[in-house]
Motif scaffolding. Structure first.
Motif, mmCIF file in Angstrom:
data_model
loop_
_atom_site.group_PDB
_atom_site.id
_atom_site.type_symbol
_atom_site.label_atom_id
_atom_site.label_comp_id
_atom_site.label_asym_id
_atom_site.label_seq_id
_atom_site.Cartn_x
_atom_site.Cartn_y
_atom_site.Cartn_z
ATOM 1 N N GLU A 41 39.194 38.479 40.681
ATOM 2 C CA GLU A 41 40.414 37.264 41.089
ATOM 3 C C GLU A 41 41.512 38.391 40.796
ATOM 4 O O GLU A 41 42.882 37.843 41.891
ATOM 5 N N ARG A 42 41.702 39.718 40.134
ATOM 6 C CA ARG A 42 43.207 40.226 40.167
ATOM 7 C C ARG A 42 43.550 40.750 41.834
ATOM 8 O O ARG A 42 44.806 40.397 41.810
ATOM 9 N N LEU A 43 43.035 41.004 42.442
ATOM 10 C CA LEU A 43 43.058 41.389 43.472
ATOM 11 C C LEU A 43 42.652 40.218 45.116
ATOM 12 O O LEU A 43 43.471 40.966 45.617
ATOM 13 N N GLY A 44 42.306 39.295 44.162
ATOM 14 C CA GLY A 44 42.728 38.306 45.552
ATOM 15 C C GLY A 44 41.259 38.087 46.552
ATOM 16 O O GLY A 44 42.218 37.053 47.468
ATOM 17 N N HIS A 45 41.026 38.780 46.067
ATOM 18 C CA HIS A 45 39.569 38.924 47.107
ATOM 19 C C HIS A 45 39.051 37.214 46.911
ATOM 20 O O HIS A 45 38.247 36.799 45.635
ATOM 21 N N SER A 46 38.479 36.798 48.284
ATOM 22 C CA SER A 46 38.415 35.148 48.231
ATOM 23 C C SER A 46 36.148 35.774 48.374
ATOM 24 O O SER A 46 35.617 34.983 47.667
ATOM 25 N N LYS A 47 35.485 36.707 48.403
ATOM 26 C CA LYS A 47 34.505 37.047 48.397
ATOM 27 C C LYS A 47 34.636 38.362 46.595
ATOM 28 O O LYS A 47 34.606 39.396 47.489
ATOM 29 N N PHE A 48 33.163 38.408 46.419
ATOM 30 C CA PHE A 48 32.464 39.278 45.381
ATOM 31 C C PHE A 48 32.314 40.689 46.210
ATOM 32 O O PHE A 48 33.140 41.475 45.500
ATOM 33 N N GLU A 49 32.051 40.511 46.908
ATOM 34 C CA GLU A 49 31.072 41.522 47.679
ATOM 35 C C GLU A 49 32.587 42.824 48.217
ATOM 36 O O GLU A 49 31.860 43.398 48.614
ATOM 37 N N VAL A 50 33.210 41.732 49.025
ATOM 38 C CA VAL A 50 34.313 42.940 49.483
ATOM 39 C C VAL A 50 35.148 43.367 48.509
ATOM 40 O O VAL A 50 35.065 45.066 48.175
ATOM 41 N N THR A 51 35.776 42.993 47.448
ATOM 42 C CA THR A 51 35.031 43.858 45.842
ATOM 43 C C THR A 51 34.591 45.239 45.623
ATOM 44 O O THR A 51 34.707 46.125 44.901
ATOM 45 N N ALA A 52 33.124 44.707 45.187
ATOM 46 C CA ALA A 52 32.122 45.910 45.518
ATOM 47 C C ALA A 52 31.725 47.165 46.271
ATOM 48 O O ALA A 52 31.920 47.657 45.637
ATOM 49 N N ASP A 53 31.884 46.121 47.517
ATOM 50 C CA ASP A 53 31.982 46.921 48.262
ATOM 51 C C ASP A 53 33.027 48.243 48.754
ATOM 52 O O ASP A 53 32.389 49.333 49.182
ATOM 53 N N PHE A 54 33.918 47.573 48.998
ATOM 54 C CA PHE A 54 35.259 48.485 48.881
ATOM 55 C C PHE A 54 36.151 49.173 48.246
ATOM 56 O O PHE A 54 36.531 49.960 48.604
ATOM 57 N N TYR A 55 35.855 48.270 46.944
ATOM 58 C CA TYR A 55 36.603 48.998 45.753
ATOM 59 C C TYR A 55 35.697 49.590 44.793
ATOM 60 O O TYR A 55 36.455 50.444 43.901
ATOM 61 N N ALA A 56 34.671 49.018 44.557
ATOM 62 C CA ALA A 56 33.557 49.946 43.428
ATOM 63 C C ALA A 56 33.576 51.647 44.106
ATOM 64 O O ALA A 56 31.991 52.437 44.032
ATOM 65 N N HIS A 57 34.251 51.994 43.596
ATOM 66 C CA HIS A 57 34.003 53.830 43.865
ATOM 67 C C HIS A 57 33.364 54.319 42.959
ATOM 68 O O HIS A 57 33.280 53.982 41.092
ATOM 69 N N VAL A 58 32.583 55.075 42.480
ATOM 70 C CA VAL A 58 31.893 55.635 41.965
ATOM 71 C C VAL A 58 32.573 56.888 41.514
ATOM 72 O O VAL A 58 32.260 57.412 41.773
ATOM 73 N N THR A 59 33.314 56.974 40.423
ATOM 74 C CA THR A 59 34.164 57.965 39.812
ATOM 75 C C THR A 59 32.587 59.217 39.056
ATOM 76 O O THR A 59 31.591 58.262 38.533
#
Length: 85
Positions: A35-53
């Motif tokens: 929601e903060r990044l404004g993505h319409s789909k959860f998958e976008v956030t999970a696939d492209f932003y959820a880097h495992v540090t």
């Protein structure tokens, strides 16, 4: 401003990735980050932003440690947490 303060030239988009990664490391929910990044789909956030540090990987391993049989406390009181196998 970048030159004046001798900052590294970073694209605004890269800062979005950094912000998302920092929020993940602080255990913010992916839904809140979406929601903060404004993505319409959860998958976008999970696939492209959820880097495992390394921190996220270590925290995950630490969470599994409670299931380690070596941590089993025999004859523990009901208030103590123990794992039975």
């Amino acid at each position: 401003m970048v030159k004046r303060h001798q900052l590294k030239n970073i694209r605004l988009h890269d800062l979005r990735h950094s912000a998302a990664t920092l929020l993940i490391e602080e255990n913010a929910s992916l839904k809140a980050i979406q929601e903060r990044l404004g993505h319409s789909k959860f998958e976008v956030t999970a696939d492209f932003y959820a880097h495992v540090t390394k921190k996220v990987s270590r925290d995950t391993a630490d969470k599994l440690e409670k299931f380690n049989p070596k941590n089993f406390v025999p004859n523990s009181s009901p208030t103590e947490k123990s794992v039975e196998f």
